[in-house]
Design an enzyme around this catalytic site. Structure first.
Site, mmCIF file in Angstrom:
data_model
loop_
_atom_site.group_PDB
_atom_site.id
_atom_site.type_symbol
_atom_site.label_atom_id
_atom_site.label_comp_id
_atom_site.label_asym_id
_atom_site.label_seq_id
_atom_site.Cartn_x
_atom_site.Cartn_y
_atom_site.Cartn_z
ATOM 1 N N CYS A 81 -3.632 -8.870 -9.545
ATOM 2 C CA CYS A 81 -4.258 -7.705 -8.937
ATOM 3 C C CYS A 81 -3.100 -6.464 -9.652
ATOM 4 O O CYS A 81 -1.783 -6.981 -9.437
ATOM 5 C CB CYS A 81 -4.494 -7.614 -7.616
ATOM 6 S SG CYS A 81 -4.722 -6.044 -6.800
ATOM 7 N N ASP A 91 -10.216 -1.665 -7.738
ATOM 8 C CA ASP A 91 -10.201 -1.508 -6.652
ATOM 9 C C ASP A 91 -11.565 -0.651 -6.127
ATOM 10 O O ASP A 91 -11.800 -0.022 -4.905
ATOM 11 C CB ASP A 91 -9.094 -0.378 -6.260
ATOM 12 C CG ASP A 91 -7.904 -1.034 -5.825
ATOM 13 O OD1 ASP A 91 -7.750 -2.470 -5.522
ATOM 14 O OD2 ASP A 91 -6.850 -0.617 -5.578
ATOM 15 N N TRP A 130 -1.626 -11.490 -5.754
ATOM 16 C CA TRP A 130 -0.181 -11.016 -6.324
ATOM 17 C C TRP A 130 -0.573 -9.531 -6.742
ATOM 18 O O TRP A 130 -1.073 -9.561 -7.884
ATOM 19 C CB TRP A 130 0.323 -11.943 -7.223
ATOM 20 C CG TRP A 130 1.598 -11.776 -7.970
ATOM 21 C CD1 TRP A 130 1.630 -10.525 -8.907
ATOM 22 C CD2 TRP A 130 2.713 -12.348 -7.671
ATOM 23 N NE1 TRP A 130 3.108 -10.727 -9.297
ATOM 24 C CE2 TRP A 130 3.845 -11.846 -8.459
ATOM 25 C CE3 TRP A 130 3.166 -13.689 -7.090
ATOM 26 C CZ2 TRP A 130 5.052 -12.071 -8.511
ATOM 27 C CZ3 TRP A 130 4.368 -13.989 -6.954
ATOM 28 C CH2 TRP A 130 5.511 -13.176 -7.615
ATOM 29 N N ASP A 131 -0.151 -8.452 -6.125
ATOM 30 C CA ASP A 131 -0.395 -7.363 -6.288
ATOM 31 C C ASP A 131 0.599 -6.605 -7.014
ATOM 32 O O ASP A 131 2.000 -7.212 -7.021
ATOM 33 C CB ASP A 131 -0.665 -6.428 -5.337
ATOM 34 C CG ASP A 131 -1.633 -5.359 -5.400
ATOM 35 O OD1 ASP A 131 -1.713 -4.927 -6.671
ATOM 36 O OD2 ASP A 131 -2.027 -4.731 -4.452
ATOM 37 N N ASP A 188 -4.212 -8.962 3.892
ATOM 38 C CA ASP A 188 -3.967 -8.297 2.604
ATOM 39 C C ASP A 188 -2.711 -7.522 3.225
ATOM 40 O O ASP A 188 -1.903 -8.133 3.929
ATOM 41 C CB ASP A 188 -5.034 -7.231 2.229
ATOM 42 C CG ASP A 188 -4.900 -6.756 0.792
ATOM 43 O OD1 ASP A 188 -4.233 -5.802 0.581
ATOM 44 O OD2 ASP A 188 -5.549 -7.258 0.037
ATOM 45 N N ASP A 189 -2.322 -6.478 2.412
ATOM 46 C CA ASP A 189 -1.095 -5.593 2.810
ATOM 47 C C ASP A 189 -0.813 -5.332 4.164
ATOM 48 O O ASP A 189 -1.876 -5.074 4.826
ATOM 49 C CB ASP A 189 -1.172 -4.253 1.966
ATOM 50 C CG ASP A 189 0.242 -3.520 1.801
ATOM 51 O OD1 ASP A 189 1.150 -4.053 2.451
ATOM 52 O OD2 ASP A 189 0.241 -2.535 0.939
ATOM 53 N N ASN A 193 1.701 -2.352 -8.003
ATOM 54 C CA ASN A 193 0.803 -1.154 -7.675
ATOM 55 C C ASN A 193 1.515 0.032 -8.386
ATOM 56 O O ASN A 193 1.191 1.319 -7.958
ATOM 57 C CB ASN A 193 0.806 -0.944 -6.199
ATOM 58 C CG ASN A 193 -0.459 -1.625 -5.643
ATOM 59 O OD1 ASN A 193 -1.413 -1.497 -6.267
ATOM 60 N ND2 ASN A 193 -0.409 -2.335 -4.613
ATOM 61 N N TRP A 251 -7.492 4.160 -12.964
ATOM 62 C CA TRP A 251 -7.671 3.311 -11.627
ATOM 63 C C TRP A 251 -9.296 3.691 -10.823
ATOM 64 O O TRP A 251 -9.502 4.683 -11.301
ATOM 65 C CB TRP A 251 -6.723 4.092 -10.532
ATOM 66 C CG TRP A 251 -6.832 3.576 -9.210
ATOM 67 C CD1 TRP A 251 -6.502 2.300 -8.686
ATOM 68 C CD2 TRP A 251 -7.074 4.104 -7.856
ATOM 69 N NE1 TRP A 251 -6.770 1.875 -7.407
ATOM 70 C CE2 TRP A 251 -7.060 3.149 -6.973
ATOM 71 C CE3 TRP A 251 -7.466 5.380 -7.798
ATOM 72 C CZ2 TRP A 251 -7.687 3.512 -5.711
ATOM 73 C CZ3 TRP A 251 -7.936 5.827 -6.516
ATOM 74 C CH2 TRP A 251 -7.816 4.826 -5.335
HETATM 75 C C1 GLA Z 1 -3.780 -2.274 -4.137
HETATM 76 C C2 GLA Z 1 -4.916 -3.291 -4.156
HETATM 77 C C3 GLA Z 1 -5.641 -3.298 -3.086
HETATM 78 C C4 GLA Z 1 -4.839 -3.473 -1.794
HETATM 79 C C5 GLA Z 1 -3.716 -2.368 -1.815
HETATM 80 C C6 GLA Z 1 -2.939 -2.925 -0.741
HETATM 81 O O1 GLA Z 1 -4.299 -0.918 -4.298
HETATM 82 O O2 GLA Z 1 -5.459 -3.216 -5.392
HETATM 83 O O3 GLA Z 1 -6.929 -4.225 -3.188
HETATM 84 O O4 GLA Z 1 -4.316 -4.686 -1.958
HETATM 85 O O5 GLA Z 1 -3.061 -2.557 -2.938
HETATM 86 O O6 GLA Z 1 -1.769 -1.888 -0.586
#
Ligand code: GLA
Length: 797
Positions: A531, A553, A485-486, A374-375, A488, A207
């Site tokens: 993403c 990121d 579209w994430d 974003d989030d 994680n 990461w």
């Molecule tokens: C991931 C993405 C970031 C952001 C966060 C939001 O880490 O890579 O760019 O969107 O989530 O929680």
């Protein structure tokens, strides 16, 4: 036009042999007298198959004592010494088999022999929904070889993408027996090369440190580049390069291998004691086992191979053409991408409707075209512990909902984009409370958490339907024209009540691709950027759905040089989301000039991820001109051919973009560390027309006053204390223009342009470049119609 696939001996007299021909690449295989498919040639283009004077088996020789086994009727035929396009287990090829089969009677031996072949114009898509490269009769041609071993039928698909110089290979296995067989290993492709002391380059990372290239000699034995996290991964990207020891960016032989797949992958490179080099790529067998019932077929992902004798840049040019012409599809293929502002690094989860609209208004005044939320927009999402999986809006933050926000953003003249993370769920969510069985989990263990979330079981149709329905409704209601579209967290507890454990991860991939297709095919106006915590899923599979991917990121430009540079071996800049963020970097705490943050992001799809309200007046002016410049040269920045320069000094990186017509170019010269007593510097501008004349100008930018410390007093009429109030005020309102640089000359002269000197501790004048640590300059090269006299603030030196 020469046929892209030439067949020799189709009448059965010899072979047959097959010649797949790209513009600069030939790939040749033949069927041996014993029916195995032999690899003959992968390299420089051949005019004709007859150029290979000897199409006879290359390595026929009686086996040395105790080294191998041979065919009873042909003592010189033993598989371990053949260069094979396919092989099996238990018949004397002791290298890694591309297939393993467990038959119902426990039998493990396989020996696939040629039965027939067919040719098709264009490409043949996978029947089961796996994405594959696209092409038509104009630019692609497919060969299908059918091999048989007892009750198993194997089809080897080869597609040649002529202009891209890419050979795509995949395999379809059909069980023609009455009983099921289990398949713990089935590679997408195998090729046996003859070793020439090759070195392997892989893209490794973590990461915020994706795609760091590492180069090492291929060691005897087996080298694996693999992922087991359930993603194509930031640990080891599926792209692998094999290069001759002297290969550099602009010369030497280079082979590249990649996979159109987003899950666990492996590339195995096996170097034998006899100097044969086997390369296989496909789904990682770790945790994989597929049961093929009577009459069923299994399709592997598509592997892609390319070769160039023009070094790594030549190979990358092939892959870039391939990605832009045959992987990225739909209305966004080769289409200019908007400059966006994303709120994530600026606000994280804490924002209001008012704040976002203010940011959007300022972004608009800077020249931004798309505002991305974003989030944090859905109920319960005040941090990453809750809310994922639910799609109701947090009305405390957004009282007028997403549609109200979108309407206000659009009223400013901006497009509206939205972040979603549909593959996961927080245990603290309505969705999980209603459907705790909808996540990947074993029956007997508590599932592990990653970023406080669990992975939804996309192998199940009802889960896929939920995601497609919910996401689709949100996108339509808010008039969304861009989606991030994430995904994680990595996979664990890989089990589902609906399929055997060894099939879960692959069925998950198929489910994910189905969901993406169902959401975005009916909404072709939406630009999708995928993403996975940055570049944890940067691969050709995702690029079949999302024309661009958030590369990392990490937005520190110095780190990004390595990340984007590594990715660029396989993926063109048009696929890389790249943002300018505040300094110091949130990821490294490194402070870098605004100009360098832009200069690096301009080698990708430009965005900003900062709070415009926090910018000083002078930064705002600078950003306005950055965006104006990028828009003016967007075609060059997003789709110009990329050339990496060989790194002659460890603290210098030079990148070039060229437009197709050869009329303009952009060179980024990056100084990752300032060095004292600097030798004269030459800027290498490659591939200009040697006879034509060009103008080279440094793209204007400004320098922060603060960066000069107390030295500024040599220029300032009033004393300025380093760190004092006056410095801070001046810094907010005034930035020093960087030296004007303009050079003119022929393409030949500019291939090594001697730059005016850098500041070296003894003073500066109008002819001194000031860079310091992390300084950089973008040079714009434009062809001149006529041939003016040589002039310049820095002439043709
Ligand atoms: C991931 C993405 C970031 C952001 C966060 C939001 O880490 O890579 O760019 O969107 O989530 O929680």
């Amino acid at each position: 036009m020469v046929a892209p696939i030439q067949v020799l001996g189709a009448d059965g007299s010899t072979g047959p042999a097959f010649h797949l021909r790209g513009s600069d690449v030939s790939y040749v295989l033949r069927v041996t007298d014993h029916g195995h498919v032999e690899h003959v040639h992968f390299g420089a283009v051949l005019a004709d198959l007859t150029e290979l004077a000897d199409l006879q088996p290359l390595l026929r020789q009686h086996p040395a004592q105790n080294e191998g086994v041979n065919s009873p009727d042909d003592p010189s035929y033993w598989l371990d010494r053949q260069t094979l396009e396919w092989s099996g287990y238990g018949r004397g090829d002791y290298r890694l088999p591309p297939i393993e089969v467990r038959r119902h009677d426990g039998g493990l031996v396989t020996d696939f022999r040629f039965q027939s072949f067919a040719l098709r114009d264009g490409t043949v898509a996978c029947a089961d929904g796996l994405p594959t490269a696209i092409g038509d009769a104009e630019n692609a041609s497919t060969l299908i070889l059918t091999l048989v071993d007892a009750d198993l039928m194997l089809e080897l698909y080869y597609t040649v993408f002529v202009e891209a110089n890419v050979i795509a290979k995949r395999v379809v296995l059909t069980n023609t027996a009455a009983q099921a067989v289990r398949i713990p290993r089935l590679m997408s492709q195998q090729v046996d090369l003859i070793d020439r002391g090759y070195e392997v380059i892989t893209l490794n990372g973590a990461w915020i440190a994706e795609a760091h290239p590492h180069r090492s000699p291929v060691a005897p034995g087996i080298t694996l580049n693999s992922s087991t996290t359930g993603f194509s991964s930031n640990r080891h990207n599926p792209g692998v390069l094999l290069v001759a020891p002297d290969t550099g960016e602009n010369h030497g032989e280079a082979y590249g291998f990649n996979l159109v797949y987003s899950g666990n992958h492996v590339t195995a490179i096996e170097l034998t004691q006899r100097g044969l080099l086997r390369v296989q790529s496909g789904i990682n067998p770790v945790g994989f086992e597929w049961t093929l019932h009577a009459g069923e077929r299994f399709e592997t992902p598509q592997a892609v191979l390319s070769f160039s004798a023009q070094g790594l840049n030549g190979l990358s040019a092939n892959f870039h053409r391939f990605v832009e012409g045959h992987i990225v599809r739909g209305p966004w293929a080769r289409r200019a991408r908007p400059v966006l502002l994303n709120n994530w690094e600026a606000t994280n989860f804490t924002f209001t409707h008012r704040k976002l609209v203010k940011m959007a208004r300022q972004a608009k005044s800077l020249g931004v075209e798309l505002f991305v939320l974003d989030d944090g927009w859905f109920a319960g999402r005040s941090d990453d512990h809750a809310g994922l999986g639910d799609y109701s809006v947090d009305t405390d933050k957004l009282p007028r909902g997403l549609s109200g926000l979108s309407a206000d953003v659009r009223a400013l003249g901006l497009d509206f984009g939205l972040w979603v993370e549909p593959e996961s769920v927080n245990p603290d969510s309505e969705l999980y409370r209603a459907h705790p069985d909808w996540v990947l989990r074993t029956a007997e263990r508590e599932p592990l958490l990653g970023r406080h979330q669990l992975i939804l079981d996309l192998t199940r149709p009802e889960v896929r339907d939920y995601v497609v329905g919910q996401v689709g409704t949100v996108l339509d209601a808010a008039d969304v024209s861009y989606v991030k579209w994430d995904a994680n967290r990595t996979f664990a507890d890989i089990a589902s009540p609906t399929c055997p454990a060894g099939e879960v991860l692959h069925r998950y991939q198929l489910g994910l691709y189905e969901v993406l297709r169902r959401i975005f095919e009916p909404r072709p106006h939406i630009l999708l950027e995928s993403c996975a915590s940055g570049g944890n899923r940067f691969d050709l599979g995702m690029l079949c759905f999302s024309p661009q991917i958030w590369a990392s990121d990490c937005t520190d430009p110095i780190e990004r040089l390595t990340i984007q540079g590594g990715l660029s071996y396989f993926y063109p800049p048009s696929t890389m989301g790249a943002h300018v963020t505040a300094s110091p970097s949130e990821q490294t705490l490194r402070a870098t000039p605004l100009s360098t943050r832009f200069n690096v992001a301009a080698f990708g799809v430009l965005g900003y991820e900062l709070d415009p309200e926090e910018l000083s007046a002078s930064e705002r002016t600078e950003i306005r001109s950055q965006i104006a410049f990028y828009k003016q040269h967007r075609e060059l920045c997003q789709f110009g051919a990329l050339l990496r320069a060989d790194q002659v000094q460890p603290d210098r990186v030079t990148l070039t973009r060229l437009n197709a017509a050869g009329e303009s170019a952009l060179v980024g010269a990056f100084q990752t560390r300032a060095i004292a007593a600097q030798p004269p510097e030459q800027l290498e501008i490659p591939r200009l027309d040697p006879a034509a004349r060009y103008r080279v100008t440094a793209v204007p930018h400004t320098l922060e006053i603060r960066g000069f410390g107390r030295l500024i007093n040599r220029l300032s009429p009033v004393p300025i204390r380093d760190g004092g109030v006056v410095q801070s005020v001046v810094n907010r309102h005034y930035r020093m223009p960087a030296v004007v640089q303009e050079y003119r000359g022929s393409g030949a002269a500019l291939s090594r342009l001697r730059l005016i000197p850098q500041f070296d501790g003894t003073g500066a004048d109008a002819n001194t470049r000031i860079l310091g640590d992390f300084g950089s300059t973008l040079y714009l090269i434009e062809k001149l119609d006529s041939a003016p006299a040589i002039t310049g603030g820095g002439d043709e030196r």
